[in-house]
Each structure stands twice: as C-alpha cells, then as structure tokens.
Design a protein around this motif. Structure first.
Motif, PDB file in Angstrom:
ATOM      1  N   SER A  77       0.825  -1.216   0.000  1.00 33.32           N
ATOM      2  CA  SER A  77       0.000   0.000   0.000  1.00 33.32           C
ATOM      3  C   SER A  77       0.855   1.259   0.000  1.00 33.32           C
ATOM      4  O   SER A  77       0.421   2.296  -0.499  1.00 33.32           O
ATOM      5  N   THR A  78       2.093   1.197   0.564  1.00 33.13           N
ATOM      6  CA  THR A  78       2.943   2.390   0.524  1.00 33.13           C
ATOM      7  C   THR A  78       3.261   2.774  -0.911  1.00 33.13           C
ATOM      8  O   THR A  78       3.278   3.961  -1.264  1.00 33.13           O
ATOM      9  N   LEU A  79       3.513   1.765  -1.747  1.00 34.14           N
ATOM     10  CA  LEU A  79       3.736   2.049  -3.167  1.00 34.14           C
ATOM     11  C   LEU A  79       2.489   2.649  -3.793  1.00 34.14           C
ATOM     12  O   LEU A  79       2.546   3.657  -4.503  1.00 34.14           O
ATOM     13  N   LEU A  80       1.341   2.050  -3.520  1.00 32.02           N
ATOM     14  CA  LEU A  80       0.116   2.469  -4.191  1.00 32.02           C
ATOM     15  C   LEU A  80      -0.345   3.851  -3.741  1.00 32.02           C
ATOM     16  O   LEU A  80      -0.787   4.661  -4.566  1.00 32.02           O
ATOM     17  N   PHE A  81      -0.217   4.154  -2.441  1.00 26.74           N
ATOM     18  CA  PHE A  81      -0.618   5.485  -1.977  1.00 26.74           C
ATOM     19  C   PHE A  81       0.346   6.558  -2.495  1.00 26.74           C
ATOM     20  O   PHE A  81      -0.071   7.635  -2.919  1.00 26.74           O
ATOM     21  N   ALA A  82       1.652   6.255  -2.453  1.00 31.82           N
ATOM     22  CA  ALA A  82       2.622   7.203  -3.005  1.00 31.82           C
ATOM     23  C   ALA A  82       2.399   7.379  -4.496  1.00 31.82           C
ATOM     24  O   ALA A  82       2.500   8.492  -5.031  1.00 31.82           O
ATOM     25  N   ILE A 140       9.649   2.033   3.355  1.00 28.69           N
ATOM     26  CA  ILE A 140      10.131   3.347   2.902  1.00 28.69           C
ATOM     27  C   ILE A 140      10.575   3.283   1.442  1.00 28.69           C
ATOM     28  O   ILE A 140      10.206   4.132   0.619  1.00 28.69           O
ATOM     29  N   LEU A 141      11.366   2.272   1.116  1.00 29.32           N
ATOM     30  CA  LEU A 141      11.859   2.144  -0.259  1.00 29.32           C
ATOM     31  C   LEU A 141      10.722   1.897  -1.241  1.00 29.32           C
ATOM     32  O   LEU A 141      10.741   2.398  -2.371  1.00 29.32           O
ATOM     33  N   TRP A 142       9.726   1.143  -0.805  1.00 30.39           N
ATOM     34  CA  TRP A 142       8.598   0.861  -1.697  1.00 30.39           C
ATOM     35  C   TRP A 142       7.714   2.098  -1.876  1.00 30.39           C
ATOM     36  O   TRP A 142       7.104   2.278  -2.920  1.00 30.39           O
ATOM     37  N   GLY A 143       7.676   2.960  -0.860  1.00 28.60           N
ATOM     38  CA  GLY A 143       6.993   4.241  -1.026  1.00 28.60           C
ATOM     39  C   GLY A 143       7.726   5.129  -2.023  1.00 28.60           C
ATOM     40  O   GLY A 143       7.119   5.782  -2.874  1.00 28.60           O
ATOM     41  N   ILE A 406      -5.802   1.033  -0.782  1.00 30.10           N
ATOM     42  CA  ILE A 406      -6.782   0.644   0.240  1.00 30.10           C
ATOM     43  C   ILE A 406      -7.075  -0.850   0.129  1.00 30.10           C
ATOM     44  O   ILE A 406      -7.185  -1.567   1.125  1.00 30.10           O
ATOM     45  N   GLN A 407      -7.192  -1.316  -1.123  1.00 32.98           N
ATOM     46  CA  GLN A 407      -7.428  -2.748  -1.361  1.00 32.98           C
ATOM     47  C   GLN A 407      -6.347  -3.595  -0.729  1.00 32.98           C
ATOM     48  O   GLN A 407      -6.637  -4.624  -0.092  1.00 32.98           O
TER      49      GLN A 407
END
Length: 459
Positions: A77-82, A140-143, A406-407
C-alpha cells in the motif's frame, strides 16, 4: 540549484525548422513518432517489472518468516498510496515537462529502490538486521518506488498527445496500454523464474536490471515534442479539424479538468476496477497456493496468463473503438466491465481444476486489458483538451491507485483475520476479501452509465 533542476525538466524549446518538406517531412515525423511510441511502450512495460516484483515474492517471503501478510499489505500500500498522490502531481507536471527526462528519471530511481530492497533482504537473511528493520526499510523504499513509478504513465500519455492526431489516439493508446500487461507478464515469468532459482531477494535484483534497461531505451529513443525536432505542432502536421474548446493556456485547461464531473465519475469507476485488478495481481498467486493447492511455479504461470491476454484486450480496445464505434468507448466499456466481474467470480468460485483457473484468467485478462485502456485513462482524456492530458490522467490515477492501496491494506487485514492454525500450519481464509473484490468490480461498470452521453473535446 532549484532553478537549474526546473530548467532541466522543462519542456524542450523549439529547434531550428527541419529543412525537408512534403513527403520528406512526413517520413521524418512518422519515424520519430514511432520511435517515441515504442520507447514509451517498452519503457513503461519495464516500469511495471520494477513495480510488480513484490507480487511475485509474497509466498516465499511469508514462508521465510521475514514478514507476515499484514506487513506485506502495508508495504504494497505504501507504493500504491505514493503512486496515487504522485500520479496526480506528476500528471499535472508532465503537461509542462520534458517527457524524456521526466520518464527516464522515474525509472532509474525505481530500479535503485528495487536494488536496495534486495540488499536489505539479503542482510535480513544473513541476520545482519532484524525483520522489523527489514519491514521499515522495505516500506520506505517501496513508497519511494511508488512515487518514482508515478512519473511513467503521465509522461507516456503526454507523449501520445504531443505526437499523435486525435483520430489515431485511441488506437495507439490501446497499443500503449499493452505495456501494463506486458510488464506484468515479464514480471511474473522473469522475476518468478529468478525467485524460484535463487530466492526472493534476487527477484528484486532482476527487476532492477530490467529498470536500467528501460532507462536506456527511453534516453535514446523517446523524443519530447515535434517542435523540439524542428517540426510543426502535431495539429499542423496532421491538418486536424479542431472545435476550439481546447484552446487556451495549459493552466486554464487543467482547471477545466478539475471542474469536469465526467472526469471524476470515470476516476471513481477506474478506482473500483483497480481494486479488482490489484486484488488478482497482488493476492492471486497466494490465493492459488493457499486456497487451491497450486505450487509457486503453477500459480505464477496461471496469473501471468491474465497479463498476457490483457495485451490482446488493450491492443485491440483502442483500435475497435476508433474503427467500429467511431471513438465512442462507453458501450464496449460496459460489455467488458460485466465480463470482468464474471471472470473474477469464476476465478474465485470456479474450483481447483487447471482448466477453469486458466479460463478465468484468460477472460479476466482480456476484460482488464480493455478497461485499463478505457476507464484507466482514454475515456477521461477524450473529454478534455490534449493540453491537459496529463492532468486528466492524474485525476484518474490518484483515484485508481488510492483505491488499489486501500485494497492491499483491507485485503491483507481480511486475509489475516481469517487465518487459523491447523496442525501448526497457518491456513488463510479468502472468502470475505473475495466478496469485497467482486462488489468493487460490479460498481466499476455501473458508474460509467451516469455519463453515457458525455461528448469528446476535439482539440
């Protein structure tokens, strides 16, 4: 310093006019146009390898005990929200930018993020760091990866708007949209093979190499604007008949995008479609392993079929909507929206046979391929000026990837909540999560009915 950076990414100035005229100029234009199209398409497919590598390694990571499903859901989700926020911001910036530099920068940062995840994964395996440190570093890196990924799609779509006439935009947008599925296919097979042979950490190294390759392709073969190569604007080159509605400065056209209710409805429809899409891409491999007893190699091969067949859906979606429906996308979007829901239900409830699961992924892949093209961008940029293509894509993007993020969190929580222990082995229950996915898929084809008669902007 800041001014130098801004100037570096600013749209290229017009070059000295190309000396040739007539057929010579047309040949030069078509060669550059095709080079840009291929670089954007291949480059963005390799963006996807750097993005979806996590989806391939979930079961090995869980099996190793390095992270649990909730943590993987948060990381995803960090990737998707970022990505969602970044796509909105970078969509607006892309309308002003040198798209070659903008797109190349995003991919090289993504490749570096994948490389560092691999290094942290190896450090955890060697007991140099603990699992909690791995989780924080990974998140962090995935964000960062998510933000850098958000530079790819807006740049590529703006390149289509800058280089292609309106009567061909749907066709080439469809061809370009195949990059999503090609990237997923390459990720499941290429990264999946590396993970099976060497371990999940090396899967991220493989995706990093793919990212560097895409960076070089973009640098050498993608061009910013026709004017930067000594050509007139695309409207002049192709003698387009415009309606005047898209005339005006870029900022004004972008504000019009934000005021357009059709864009927001399409954004919400795309958001629901992305829940179903990312449910399969993020959790499909684990679902087949836990619920249906497939091995990692079998599960990745079955899920990769959806990505491969999606190429067919995307390639032909723009073409047949341009040719058969004269640029009207609403009717085919409805048909394939219904097919998406049916195929998802078949995947979840269709039993354990290889045939039924392959069939569900064939149908799901074709349907999602069409919907990525239509709901994921083309229908939105149809109803705005080409000067604000990036802004329209940004609105659709922030809704789509916020929903996908969110998913990931909700699905991870629902799957973990249904977990039980049998003979000391964790067993996961997907029933509630699956219902969530199917409802979202159904809503995605109902919302566009509200704007059935929305008109295209001919500029």
């Amino acid at each position: 310093m800041i001014k130098k950076v801004l100037n570096f990414y600013r749209m290229s100035p017009s070059a000295e006019l190309f000396a040739g005229e007539g057929a010579v100029q047309d040949k030069y234009y078509r060669r550059l146009r095709m080079s840009t199209f291929l670089a954007a398409t291949i480059g963005y497919s390799l963006y996807y390898v750097c993005r979806t590598s996590l989806n391939v390694v979930k079961e090995p990571v869980l099996a190793s005990g390095a992270l649990n499903a909730t943590q993987l859901g948060i990381i995803g989700s960090t990737l998707l929200f970022a990505y969602a926020i970044g796509k909105f911001v970078n969509g607006f910036l892309a309308d002003y930018s040198n798209i070659k530099r903008f797109m190349a920068t995003g991919l090289i940062v993504s490749a570096i993020a994948n490389f560092l995840v691999a290094i942290f994964g190896m450090a955890e395996t060697w007991s140099v760091i603990g699992s909690s440190v791995l989780f924080v570093a990974f998140a962090i890196l995935w964000g960062i990866n998510g933000w850098s990924q958000s530079a790819g799609s807006p740049s590529a779509i703006v390149s289509l708007s800058r280089w292609f006439p309106l009567n061909k935009r749907g066709t080439y947008y469809g061809f370009f949209s195949a990059s999503h599925n090609l990237g997923e296919f390459l990720s499941f097979l290429f990264v999946g093979a590396i993970v099976s042979l060497a371990g999940w950490q090396y899967g991220f190294l493989g995706s990093s190499i793919a990212g560097v390759t895409g960076f070089l392709i973009i640098i050498f073969f993608l061009h910013d604007t026709p004017e930067s190569k000594g050509l007139p604007p695309v409207q002049v080159l192709t003698k387009e008949n415009t309606d005047g509605k898209g005339n005006g400065p870029v900022r004004k056209m972008q504000i019009e995008v934000l005021k357009n209710p059709s864009v927001w409805i399409l954004a919400m429809a795309s958001a629901c479609m992305y829940i179903s899409r990312y449910a399969v891409n993020s959790w499909g491999v684990l679902f087949l392993q836990e619920e249906k007893g497939f091995s990692l190699s079998q599960a990745t091969q079955i899920i990769s079929i959806n990505a491969l067949l999606g190429i067919i859906g995307t390639v032909f979606s723009g073409w047949f909507s341009d040719r058969l429906f004269r640029g009207k996308r609403n009717f085919p979007a409805l048909i394939f929206g219904v097919l998406n829901t049916i195929s998802l239900a078949l995947f979840i409830y269709g039993g354990n046979s290889v045939f039924m699961n392959v069939l569900s992924m064939v149908l799901f892949g074709i349907a999602i391929g069409v919907l990525i093209c239509f709901l994921g961008g083309l229908m939105a940029i149809d109803v705005v000026s080409r000067k604000a293509s990036g802004a329209a894509l940004g609105v659709v993007g922030i809704a789509s990837y916020a929903a996908a993020g969110i998913q990931d969190v909700v699905s991870g929580w629902l799957i973990d909540s249904g977990k039980s222990g049998i003979n000391g082995v964790d067993v996961y229950d997907f029933n509630t999560a699956a219902l969530f996915w199917i409802i979202a898929s159904a809503v995605s084809f109902l919302l566009p009915l509200l704007i059935w008669k929305a008109k295209k902007v001919q500029n």
